[in-house]
Design an enzyme around this catalytic site. Structure first.
Site, mmCIF file in Angstrom:
data_model
loop_
_atom_site.group_PDB
_atom_site.id
_atom_site.type_symbol
_atom_site.label_atom_id
_atom_site.label_comp_id
_atom_site.label_asym_id
_atom_site.label_seq_id
_atom_site.Cartn_x
_atom_site.Cartn_y
_atom_site.Cartn_z
ATOM 1 N N ASP A 154 0.841 -1.196 0.000
ATOM 2 C CA ASP A 154 0.000 0.000 0.000
ATOM 3 C C ASP A 154 0.875 1.245 0.000
ATOM 4 O O ASP A 154 2.103 1.151 -0.043
ATOM 5 C CB ASP A 154 -0.928 0.006 1.234
ATOM 6 N N ASP A 212 1.468 4.663 2.274
ATOM 7 C CA ASP A 212 1.142 5.293 3.558
ATOM 8 C C ASP A 212 1.551 6.759 3.510
ATOM 9 O O ASP A 212 2.723 7.068 3.339
ATOM 10 C CB ASP A 212 1.901 4.586 4.690
ATOM 11 N N ASP A 253 -3.340 4.686 2.523
ATOM 12 C CA ASP A 253 -3.711 5.112 3.876
ATOM 13 C C ASP A 253 -3.347 6.582 4.020
ATOM 14 O O ASP A 253 -2.191 6.957 3.853
ATOM 15 C CB ASP A 253 -2.905 4.322 4.925
#
Ligand code: UTP
Ligand code: MN
Length: 511
Positions: free
Chosen positions: A333, A335, A435
């Site tokens: 992902d 961040d 995120d």
């Protein structure tokens, strides 16, 4: 009536006259073999300590035994011990990259009172300046990952993978303690600057318990561990691995599905009703979300978010954290930390950013959480070591390269349109997990440190703070529990300073 236990005869020639017979049959700790250095200890004290150790179930042998794993000395320097061992027939001591641990009597006395061999810590180890550079290096492997430098590329891939598999399996079984123990062992092995070739080389390392040692030994001797292979082959492990790769699915949900007899992604699709909206999105974009995100893709996303922030709150910054900040070339992902130099300006920013991104077609899914962090009257209540943070935070799935408005955003069309995506470039966009976290400026350094990871490094930082420094660290703050005060920090370096730790740069936090 006293029971008379017959003492076995000596098997080997022992150059030291005072060493009594070795009742190996009664030894409880089969892979720990002690050797006591007579020099300065004296013959009678050595005889006394030898019988004490044997009564406690330890195996004690002479310096010439190749089985010796722990050399215990009193009042000698490491170099003197090496010399004495060699004079008394030792062939393993001083050999580069291998040989027994050279220990101070403190390790022995602690082990006797514990009734078992205690973990070797740097303070137990005798420094050696000649012949045994590697041995000395090994003794310097610190107990906490936040005291060690762990680069991305390490030298013990097979061992680390084996230990991490067992750690993961423990997590799947709900055993957090076992998960921690194996993760710590894997993390120590990751930090080693050499490739381990024999089990003797790990004897003096911290955090490597009996079970980890056995797995390491199997991998070293047979190229694989039967236990690890069994785990990897097991239906449960494979199913769990598969399920937790779905965005929104944790170990608990995966375990429940497994219990219910579900095994495949298709099984889940049949039971669609059971999925929450995050999991539905996760399933829909399963393939994309399990294709590693490249650094170049992460950088494009940083630019997009920076553009949003520039329009909504000039002066606010976007920082790439997580694995990418540690130098990983790819990740699962992206961040991102958002802050503004003026405290308070960041309030309400996240929802505006989300709105903007959504209106521009960048979001396939998002779920926002409000900041619940506050300072309670009792500060210890607000400083938890929980890994879940209390920032304004958004879990999202980004639509990367969403440049062609002609691509329908209806997810089912999209998945259909991208059927052939793996083989060709029929589709010019990709779903990526992002995120987003907004932090007040005064907490930024703590958030940066907390979100850079690795998970093991963070866990160890918190454990070190708590047990070694009586401080509570999380991604918001550092609190001294004895002085009852918060310690502020304008940089990560200052946090390390507060903790009395050498600064470890992000690229060396890959524990
Ligand atoms: P990640 O899970 O994204 O790990 O969390 P990563 O190291 O970046 O790995 P890849 O490359 O994505 O696979 C990043 C860091 O954020 C912290 C974790 O401790 C981790 O070190 N984190 C994550 C939190 O502090 N709180 C959370 O709720 C989630
Ligand atoms: Mn990440």
């Amino acid at each position: 009536m006293m029971l008379q236990i017959p003492v076995k005869k000596k098997h080997q020639h022992q150059p030291e006259t005072t060493l009594p017979a070795n009742p190996e049959d009664h030894a409880s700790f089969s892979d720990v073999v002690l050797c006591l250095v007579e020099k300065r200890m004296g013959a009678s004290r050595k005889a006394f300590l030898t019988s004490l150790a044997r009564r406690k179930g330890f195996c004690v042998e002479g310096a010439n035994s190749e089985r010796v794993t722990h050399v215990v000395s009193e009042g000698n320097s490491g170099d003197e011990v090496v010399e004495w061992m060699k004079r008394n027939g030792s062939r393993s001591v001083g050999a580069a990259g291998s040989g027994p641990a050279l220990l101070d009597l403190s390790w022995f006395t602690e082990s006797m009172s514990a009734g078992q061999p205690v973990e070797i810590e740097p303070r137990h180890c005798l420094g050696v300046t000649v012949h045994t550079e590697t041995l000395e290096d090994r003794c310097q492997v610190a107990a906490y990952a936040c005291q060690r430098r762990t680069p991305l590329a390490h030298k013990n891939q097979l061992l680390v993978e084996a230990l991490e598999t067992v750690a993961e399996e423990a997590l799947f079984c709900g055993s957090e303690a076992r998960n921690l123990a194996f993760s710590r062992a894997a993390s120590v092995v990751k930090s080693l600057p050499w490739t381990v070739t024999g089990v003797i080389e790990i004897h003096s390392l911290p955090c490597i318990g009996e079970h980890s040692r056995k797995i390491i030994q199997e991998v070293l001797e047979d190229g694989a561990s039967a236990e690890v292979e069994n785990i990897r082959q097991s239906e449960r492990y494979q199913t769990m691995k598969h399920f937790i790769k779905i965005f929104g699915v944790g170990v608990k949900t995966a375990g429940r599905w497994y219990q219910e007899g579900l095994r495949t992604i298709s099984d889940l699709q049949v039971h669609h009703a059971k999925l929450n909206s995050a999991q539905q999105a996760g399933l829909l974009h399963y393939r994309d979300l399990n294709t590693p995100v490249k650094r170049s893709e992460a950088e494009v996303i940083v630019q997009v978010v920076q553009k949003a922030v520039d329009q909504l709150l000039p002066g606010a910054s976007v920082t790439l954290t997580g694995g990418f900040r540690r130098g990983k070339p790819s990740g699962h992902d992206v961040d991102l930390l958002i802050t503004h130099p003026t405290e308070g300006q960041e309030v309400g920013l996240l929802s505006k950013v989300i709105c903007w991104l959504d209106s521009q077609g960048f979001l396939l899914y998002h779920s926002t959480h409000r900041n619940t962090f506050q300072t309670f009257d009792d500060p210890e209540l607000s400083v938890t070591t929980a890994t879940m943070d209390h920032f304004d935070r958004c879990f999202s799935i980004f639509c990367l390269n969403y440049s062609h408005k002609s691509i329908k955003r209806d997810s089912s069309d999209r998945e259909f349109a991208c059927e052939g995506k793996g083989s060709g470039d029929a589709c010019d966009w990709k779903a990526v997990r992002v995120d987003l976290v907004v932090t007040p400026n005064s907490q930024f350094s703590f958030a940066l440190l907390g979100w850079t990871g690795s998970k093991n490094f963070e866990r160890e930082l918190r454990r070190f703070s708590k047990y070694e420094k009586k401080m509570m660290l999380n991604s918001h703050t550092l609190y001294h529990t004895e002085k009852k005060m918060f310690l502020s920090a304008a940089s990560e370096e200052e946090i390390f300073q507060h903790l009395g730790l050498d600064f470890i740069p992000p690229e060396e936090r890959n524990a």
